[in-house]
Enzyme design. Sequence first.
Site: not given
Length: 389
Positions: A222, A261, A316
Site C-alpha cells: 500500500h 494495482h 507510487d
Amino acid sequence: MPGIVVDRGLEGVNVGETVLSNVEGEVGRLTFRGYDIDDLAPKATYEEVVALMLHGTLPTAAELAALEAKLSSLRALPDATLALLRALPREAWPMDVLRTAVSSLSLPLPHKPSGVHASDVDAALSLVAKTTTIVAAWDRLRQGLEPIAPHPTLGTAANFLYMKTGKEPTAEYAKALDQYYVLLVDHGYNASTFSARVTASTNADLYCAITAALATLTGELHGGAPSQVQDSLVDVGSADKAEQWVRDLIKRKGRLMGMGHREYKVRDPRAKHLEETAKRLNNGGGSYAIARALEDAWNKVIAEEKPQARIFANVDFYTAPALGALGIPSDEYTCMFACSRMAGWCAHVLEQYANNRLIRPQVTYTGPEVHPFEPIAERGREPAGSARS
Ligand code: ACO
C-alpha cells in the site's frame, strides 16, 4: 465449507457505498465527488479539495479564505505531542512517529467512554492541519534541529516545505507538492480507508480510526511502496541498465514496487501527473530519467513474459522521483502520502458515522473438529496405543 464462498483479499466484493471518490479501474479514471482528478490536479489547490471532501462542495473564494485561515490556526502542535516527539529515539521510522504522534493528539481532549466524541469536521481539519506539522517537526528533531513554527499565511504544501528549512519555497516547488497532495486525497475503499471505516463502525472516535488507517498505510503493498521505488531507482543506477535489471527481477520472480494495482487494469491516472512533475523538477534527467526507462523496460518485458498480465505504473512509481526532487528523504514518502490522505480518511470516517452499521464479516473455520479438553497433566503425552516401539 460447502456453499460458502471465501473471497481472500475481498477482490471484487462490494462492502459499502460512498459519495466521496470513484475509482474506475478499467478506464483509468479517478473522481472526487464527481470531479475528475485531471481537472482538479492542475486547477484546484489542496485546500479546495479538502473543502470538497469535508464540506461536500468546492468552496467559494470567501469560504476558501476562511478554511485556509482555520487550517493555519490549527497547525501548532499541543505541548503533549511536541514533548512526545522530543522523547522519541532519533532513529525511529517517520511513519511510526507519525502514527504515534497522531494518536497522541486526542490525549488533551475530554474522553467520553461510550460513543463517538470529538469526531466532526473541526476535528478532521485539526488532523489535516497538524499532520504536516508533525512530519516536518520530526524531520528536524531527528537531525538535532529545533522544529520551526508554522508560517501564518502559507498554504499546506508551501508551509510544509517552509517548516523543514525555515525558507519559503519557490512557487514551483510549492505547486508541485500541492498537486501531489491533491492527487492522493482519496481512493475508494483502499486498505487504509477501509481500516479506518471498520474502526469507526465500532463507534471508536476519529483519532482511533485515523490511527488504524496510518498503521494500515505503512505496508509495502500500500503506502510503503514509494520508498522502495526509490531503492530500485538507485539500484538500477542508469537508464541504460533498466531493461536487464527488469529481466533479472522477473527471472527471480521479484516484484517491482510502484507497478500494479488491485483496481487499475490500465496505468493509474495519477501517474501521468506525477510523471510530469517528476520530469519538470528533475529537468528531464536524474531519477526521473531512470524511472522513465524503468517503466518502458517493465512494459516491454512484461508484454513478452506475461502477455496476459495487466501490471502498469501506479501512483507510487513517480512519487519517488517527484518527492525526491523536492528534497524529501525517501523514508518520509509514506508520511507524505498520509498528509494528503488525511482529508480523505476523515471524510470517510464522518461518512461512516452518518450511516453506521458495525462492519463485521464472517470467516470460514478450517481448524479441528470439536474435541475433548486435555487437562494440563495429560498434554504432550503420546495418545494411548501410539507408543513408539
Ligand atoms: N511486480 C511483479 N509482479 C506483480 C506486481 C509487481 N509490482 N504486481 C502484481 N504482480 C503479479 C503477481 O506476482 C501475481 O503474479 P502470478 O499470478 O504469476 O502469481 C499477479 O501479478 C497478481 O498479483 P496479486 O498480488 O495477487 O494482485 P493484487 O491485485 O493483489 O495486486 C498489488 C495489487 C498488491 C498492489 C500488487 O500489484 C503489488 O504488489 N504491487 C507492488 C507494490 C505496490 O506498488 N504497492 C502500491 C499500490 S498503490 C497504493 O496502494 C497506493
